[in-house]
Design a protein around this motif. Structure first.
Motif, PDB file in Angstrom:
ATOM      1  N   VAL A   8       0.840  -1.206   0.000  1.00  0.00           N
ATOM      2  CA  VAL A   8       0.000   0.000   0.000  1.00  0.00           C
ATOM      3  C   VAL A   8       0.872   1.252   0.000  1.00  0.00           C
ATOM      4  O   VAL A   8       0.639   2.186  -0.774  1.00  0.00           O
ATOM      5  CB  VAL A   8      -0.970   0.005   1.213  1.00  0.00           C
ATOM      6  N   ILE A   9       1.923   1.254   0.828  1.00  0.00           N
ATOM      7  CA  ILE A   9       2.807   2.419   0.903  1.00  0.00           C
ATOM      8  C   ILE A   9       3.574   2.604  -0.403  1.00  0.00           C
ATOM      9  O   ILE A   9       3.685   3.724  -0.916  1.00  0.00           O
ATOM     10  CB  ILE A   9       3.764   2.306   2.108  1.00  0.00           C
ATOM     11  N   THR A  10       4.070   1.508  -0.975  1.00  0.00           N
ATOM     12  CA  THR A  10       4.785   1.588  -2.256  1.00  0.00           C
ATOM     13  C   THR A  10       3.861   2.101  -3.348  1.00  0.00           C
ATOM     14  O   THR A  10       4.270   2.940  -4.159  1.00  0.00           O
ATOM     15  CB  THR A  10       5.330   0.192  -2.655  1.00  0.00           C
ATOM     16  N   GLY A  11       2.628   1.613  -3.370  1.00  0.00           N
ATOM     17  CA  GLY A  11       1.647   2.063  -4.360  1.00  0.00           C
ATOM     18  C   GLY A  11       1.343   3.539  -4.222  1.00  0.00           C
ATOM     19  O   GLY A  11       1.212   4.262  -5.214  1.00  0.00           O
ATOM     20  N   ALA A  12       1.237   4.002  -2.974  1.00  0.00           N
ATOM     21  CA  ALA A  12       0.956   5.421  -2.724  1.00  0.00           C
ATOM     22  C   ALA A  12       2.135   6.290  -3.158  1.00  0.00           C
ATOM     23  O   ALA A  12       1.949   7.344  -3.767  1.00  0.00           O
ATOM     24  CB  ALA A  12       0.658   5.646  -1.248  1.00  0.00           C
ATOM     25  N   ARG A  13       3.350   5.842  -2.869  1.00  0.00           N
ATOM     26  CA  ARG A  13       4.544   6.616  -3.250  1.00  0.00           C
ATOM     27  C   ARG A  13       4.724   6.670  -4.758  1.00  0.00           C
ATOM     28  O   ARG A  13       5.281   7.636  -5.281  1.00  0.00           O
ATOM     29  CB  ARG A  13       5.795   6.013  -2.602  1.00  0.00           C
ATOM     30  N   ALA A  14       4.251   5.641  -5.449  1.00  0.00           N
ATOM     31  CA  ALA A  14       4.426   5.577  -6.901  1.00  0.00           C
ATOM     32  C   ALA A  14       3.372   6.373  -7.667  1.00  0.00           C
ATOM     33  O   ALA A  14       3.494   6.550  -8.882  1.00  0.00           O
ATOM     34  CB  ALA A  14       4.396   4.122  -7.357  1.00  0.00           C
ATOM     35  N   ARG A  15       2.336   6.843  -6.981  1.00  0.00           N
ATOM     36  CA  ARG A  15       1.275   7.599  -7.663  1.00  0.00           C
ATOM     37  C   ARG A  15       1.818   8.884  -8.266  1.00  0.00           C
ATOM     38  O   ARG A  15       2.727   9.490  -7.726  1.00  0.00           O
ATOM     39  CB  ARG A  15       0.140   7.925  -6.692  1.00  0.00           C
ATOM     40  N   SER A  16       1.172   9.316  -9.368  1.00  0.00           N
ATOM     41  CA  SER A  16       1.658  10.505 -10.089  1.00  0.00           C
ATOM     42  C   SER A  16       1.378  11.788  -9.305  1.00  0.00           C
ATOM     43  O   SER A  16       0.418  11.866  -8.541  1.00  0.00           O
ATOM     44  CB  SER A  16       0.988  10.593 -11.456  1.00  0.00           C
ATOM     45  N   ASN A  17       2.211  12.785  -9.506  1.00  0.00           N
ATOM     46  CA  ASN A  17       2.079  14.050  -8.790  1.00  0.00           C
ATOM     47  C   ASN A  17       1.050  14.985  -9.412  1.00  0.00           C
ATOM     48  O   ASN A  17       0.669  15.978  -8.812  1.00  0.00           O
ATOM     49  CB  ASN A  17       3.433  14.769  -8.739  1.00  0.00           C
ATOM     50  N   ALA A  62      -0.269  12.561   1.821  1.00  0.00           N
ATOM     51  CA  ALA A  62      -1.500  12.184   2.529  1.00  0.00           C
ATOM     52  C   ALA A  62      -2.624  11.924   1.519  1.00  0.00           C
ATOM     53  O   ALA A  62      -3.389  10.963   1.671  1.00  0.00           O
ATOM     54  CB  ALA A  62      -1.906  13.284   3.507  1.00  0.00           C
ATOM     55  N   GLN A  63      -2.715  12.759   0.478  1.00  0.00           N
ATOM     56  CA  GLN A  63      -3.736  12.566  -0.558  1.00  0.00           C
ATOM     57  C   GLN A  63      -3.480  11.279  -1.336  1.00  0.00           C
ATOM     58  O   GLN A  63      -4.410  10.527  -1.633  1.00  0.00           O
ATOM     59  CB  GLN A  63      -3.741  13.757  -1.517  1.00  0.00           C
ATOM     60  N   LYS A  64      -2.215  11.027  -1.658  1.00  0.00           N
ATOM     61  CA  LYS A  64      -1.857   9.795  -2.382  1.00  0.00           C
ATOM     62  C   LYS A  64      -2.197   8.561  -1.552  1.00  0.00           C
ATOM     63  O   LYS A  64      -2.747   7.589  -2.062  1.00  0.00           O
ATOM     64  CB  LYS A  64      -0.353   9.774  -2.696  1.00  0.00           C
ATOM     65  N   LEU A  65      -1.861   8.635  -0.265  1.00  0.00           N
ATOM     66  CA  LEU A  65      -2.104   7.519   0.646  1.00  0.00           C
ATOM     67  C   LEU A  65      -3.597   7.260   0.803  1.00  0.00           C
ATOM     68  O   LEU A  65      -4.048   6.112   0.756  1.00  0.00           O
ATOM     69  CB  LEU A  65      -1.468   7.818   2.007  1.00  0.00           C
ATOM     70  N   ALA A  66      -4.375   8.330   0.950  1.00  0.00           N
ATOM     71  CA  ALA A  66      -5.827   8.203   1.079  1.00  0.00           C
ATOM     72  C   ALA A  66      -6.422   7.561  -0.177  1.00  0.00           C
ATOM     73  O   ALA A  66      -7.253   6.653  -0.086  1.00  0.00           O
ATOM     74  CB  ALA A  66      -6.457   9.576   1.309  1.00  0.00           C
ATOM     75  N   ALA A  67      -5.957   8.012  -1.349  1.00  0.00           N
ATOM     76  CA  ALA A  67      -6.456   7.460  -2.614  1.00  0.00           C
ATOM     77  C   ALA A  67      -6.110   5.978  -2.742  1.00  0.00           C
ATOM     78  O   ALA A  67      -6.946   5.165  -3.159  1.00  0.00           O
ATOM     79  CB  ALA A  67      -5.868   8.245  -3.784  1.00  0.00           C
ATOM     80  N   GLU A  68      -4.886   5.617  -2.356  1.00  0.00           N
ATOM     81  CA  GLU A  68      -4.450   4.219  -2.445  1.00  0.00           C
ATOM     82  C   GLU A  68      -5.247   3.338  -1.485  1.00  0.00           C
ATOM     83  O   GLU A  68      -5.661   2.233  -1.837  1.00  0.00           O
ATOM     84  CB  GLU A  68      -2.955   4.119  -2.147  1.00  0.00           C
ATOM     85  N   LEU A  69      -5.497   3.832  -0.268  1.00  0.00           N
ATOM     86  CA  LEU A  69      -6.274   3.068   0.712  1.00  0.00           C
ATOM     87  C   LEU A  69      -7.718   2.899   0.250  1.00  0.00           C
ATOM     88  O   LEU A  69      -8.292   1.814   0.396  1.00  0.00           O
ATOM     89  CB  LEU A  69      -6.224   3.737   2.086  1.00  0.00           C
ATOM     90  N   LEU A  70      -8.307   3.956  -0.314  1.00  0.00           N
ATOM     91  CA  LEU A  70      -9.686   3.858  -0.829  1.00  0.00           C
ATOM     92  C   LEU A  70      -9.756   2.869  -1.987  1.00  0.00           C
ATOM     93  O   LEU A  70     -10.692   2.068  -2.081  1.00  0.00           O
ATOM     94  CB  LEU A  70     -10.197   5.237  -1.260  1.00  0.00           C
ATOM     95  N   ASP A  71      -8.757   2.938  -2.886  1.00  0.00           N
ATOM     96  CA  ASP A  71      -8.697   1.985  -4.009  1.00  0.00           C
ATOM     97  C   ASP A  71      -8.588   0.552  -3.501  1.00  0.00           C
ATOM     98  O   ASP A  71      -9.271  -0.345  -3.995  1.00  0.00           O
ATOM     99  CB  ASP A  71      -7.515   2.302  -4.928  1.00  0.00           C
ATOM    100  N   ALA A  72      -7.716   0.343  -2.520  1.00  0.00           N
ATOM    101  CA  ALA A  72      -7.511  -1.002  -1.972  1.00  0.00           C
ATOM    102  C   ALA A  72      -8.784  -1.516  -1.292  1.00  0.00           C
ATOM    103  O   ALA A  72      -9.116  -2.699  -1.391  1.00  0.00           O
ATOM    104  CB  ALA A  72      -6.350  -1.001  -0.987  1.00  0.00           C
ATOM    105  N   ALA A  73      -9.506  -0.624  -0.618  1.00  0.00           N
ATOM    106  CA  ALA A  73     -10.763  -1.014   0.028  1.00  0.00           C
ATOM    107  C   ALA A  73     -11.812  -1.406  -1.006  1.00  0.00           C
ATOM    108  O   ALA A  73     -12.681  -2.247  -0.747  1.00  0.00           O
ATOM    109  CB  ALA A  73     -11.287   0.117   0.904  1.00  0.00           C
TER     110      ALA A  73
END
Length: 158
Positions: free
Chosen positions: A103-112, A119-130
């Motif tokens: 999840v953390i790797t996916g969030a860090r890899a998201r585009s800017n 925090a926005q990237k992490l939230a988006a990744e967690l919502l996607d994973a859910a």
């Protein structure tokens, strides 16, 4: 024979949600020992989740990690000069560790371009994973596909 097994450290639950899993997650997000910064980022991400999904953020977080956690993985085994990818079931604590890492790797890899803060990237990744989408889920599916492809070597498990 190896020396004694390393002891598992007891992780203190995080102060806001009183969750051990969230404390582990914060520790993984942390860089260069800056725990307060990591906590700020993770809590901000959970606030964003609360605003966007109108659900309990800790519930979404736990559901995301549960969805990402893999059931099977492959481990290389050397048998008679050849290396085989042997499928094995993933232990509970390793499941947790892998899902957090992905999840953390996916969030860090998201585009800017779409997101400005981590925090926005992490939230988006967690919502996607859910919701069973996103790069962390893709990683889990790839691992399961690998394990299924190598089922023929399952008899090398010991």
């Amino acid at each position: 024979m190896r020396s004694k097994k390393a002891e598992k450290r007891i992780i203190v639950p995080d102060p806001l949600y009183n969750s051990r899993l969230l404390a582990k997650f914060i520790n993984k997000v942390m860089k260069e020992g800056k725990k307060s910064t990591a906590q700020t980022v993770v809590y901000k991400a959970l606030e964003i989740i609360k605003e966007q999904s109108k659900q309990e953020p800790l519930g979404v977080f736990e559901k995301a990690l549960q969805n990402v956690s893999p059931k099977m993985e492959v481990k290389p085994r050397r048998v008679g000069g050849a290396s085989y990818q042997v499928p094995i079931e993933v232990r509970g604590d390793r499941k947790e560790a892998l899902s957090i890492r992905w999840v953390i790797t996916g969030a860090r890899a998201r585009s800017n371009s779409t997101f400005h803060t981590f925090a926005q990237k992490l939230a988006a990744e967690l919502l996607d994973a859910a919701n069973n989408t996103g790069s962390a889920i893709k990683k889990r599916d790839d691992m399961l596909r690998m394990a299924n492809a190598n089922r023929a070597f399952a008899h090398f498990r010991w």
